[in-house]
Design an enzyme around this catalytic site. Structure first.
Site: not given
Ligand code: ACO
Length: 330
Positions: A115, A255, A285
């Site tokens: 990214c 980003h 994204n």
């Molecule tokens: N829908 C519903 N529930 C979900 C989903 C979904 N799509 N995805 C995960 N969950 C669930 C999980 O299983 C978990 O359930 P559990 O508590 O029963 O185990 C719960 O939601 C909470 O999961 P977390 O991982 O704690 O959620 P979090 O608040 O951390 O949000 C997220 C997850 C949105 C991915 C966050 O961590 C984030 O924004 N991370 C950065 C991601 C990012 O920016 N990536 C881009 C990288 S750049 C590149 O180079 C590609």
């Protein structure tokens, strides 16, 4: 040797036509519009149709950038395609683009910084134009992330979309253009985001396909923790190099990964959210394409004018990060 001042003299972007909403995803995986919106800010994204490749999106964006810059394709002497979803392993997507748009005088190469690719690409272009190796460099960020998503993995599949953006980098008048750039990487965190198989370490086999190891996997919370530090650090470092302060920024185009990450960055660098341009709700994204697509939309909405101080800042797989401060040229 006097270093030439370089800058973006034209920009273009393209997203495929097919819209995939959070409600569409609700039908195929255990997720909800509410979860995706509150966690990320994303409401919909664009996916390619079968047969449409990264180079196809790149070419559309490139044509628009050439038109915007009023530059002919023959003038381009280097094409850099930042992507983590190339058409092939070999040849480079840049070579495919070079052929498709008839850039007969251009060298071509791909760049892998996930990214952060657009920022890395612009930095390379700044160097090449700055020391006079090339006059006009086309930097493209283009991705078909839908090709590496496991649509049964709700942790990653809901976050990403497809698209492309292109910038023409050339010598510009003194005091304008790419004022400063700060890049960084932390290979210690290589396990947090990536594709396990298909490379030289773990080639593709029936077993890796069975194990779905050719898809993108992410440890979301670890990426989140990295991003909320990396975005402010990169922006502040780039500002320092440009001899500017947070309050000098007219618009910041980050980003487009997550509204929550951007809000955290806004607090840390003390730039209000009103100065951040966000379009992630509509495109998700798009990795290396994301900043360019957002920048293009901000220009279209006339939120940027000549002389404005624009910051772009991002993070991505690797993990990598970077920021560029620009004084807008047109
Ligand atoms: N829908 C519903 N529930 C979900 C989903 C979904 N799509 N995805 C995960 N969950 C669930 C999980 O299983 C978990 O359930 P559990 O508590 O029963 O185990 C719960 O939601 C909470 O999961 P977390 O991982 O704690 O959620 P979090 O608040 O951390 O949000 C997220 C997850 C949105 C991915 C966050 O961590 C984030 O924004 N991370 C950065 C991601 C990012 O920016 N990536 C881009 C990288 S750049 C590149 O180079 C590609």
């Amino acid at each position: 040797m006097k270093i030439k001042q370089s800058g973006i003299i034209g920009l273009g972007a393209y997203v495929p036509k097919k819209i995939v909403t959070n409600f569409d995803l609700e039908k195929i995986m255990d997720t909800s519009d509410e979860w995706i919106k509150t966690r990320t800010g994303i409401e919909e994204r664009r996916f390619v149709e079968k047969g449409e490749a990264t180079s196809d999106l790149a070419v559309e964006a490139a044509k628009r950038a050439l038109k915007c810059a009023n530059v002919s394709i023959e003038e381009i002497d280097m094409i850099i395609v930042a992507t983590c979803t190339p058409d092939y392993q070999i040849p480079s997507t840049a070579c495919v683009v070079q052929k498709k748009i008839g850039a007969i005088n251009a060298a071509a190469m791909d760049l892998g910084a996930a990214c952060s690719g657009f920022i890395y690409g612009l930095t390379v272009a700044k160097g090449l134009v700055g020391i006079g190796t090339y006059k006009k460099v086309m930097v493209i960020g283009a991705e078909v992330l839908s090709s590496i998503l496991d649509m049964s993995d709700r942790n990653t599949a809901v976050l990403f979309g497809d698209g492309a953006a292109a910038a023409i980098v050339s010598e510009v008048e003194e005091g304008f253009g790419l004022l400063s750039t700060h890049l960084g990487a932390d290979g210690d965190l290589k396990e947090t985001l990536g594709i396990k198989s298909g490379g030289s370490l773990h080639g593709t086999t029936a077993a890796t396909l069975e194990g779905k190891e050719h898809f993108l996997r992410m440890k979301g919370q670890e990426v989140f923790k990295f991003a909320v530090k990396a975005l402010p650090t990169a922006t502040l470092e780039a500002l320092k190099l440009a001899n500017l302060k947070s309050e000098d920024i007219d618009l910041i185009v980050p980003h487009q990964a997550s509204r929550r990450i951007i809000e955290a960055a806004s607090k840390k660098i003390e730039v209000p959210m009103e100065k951040f341009f966000l379009n992630l709700s509509k495109v998700g994204n798009t990795s290396a394409a994301s900043i360019g697509i957002a920048l293009d939309e901000a220009l279209e909405k006339k939120l940027i004018k000549k002389g404005d101080i624009i910051a772009i800042t991002g993070f991505g797989g690797g993990l990598t990060f970077g920021s560029i401060i620009m004084k807008w040229c047109y």
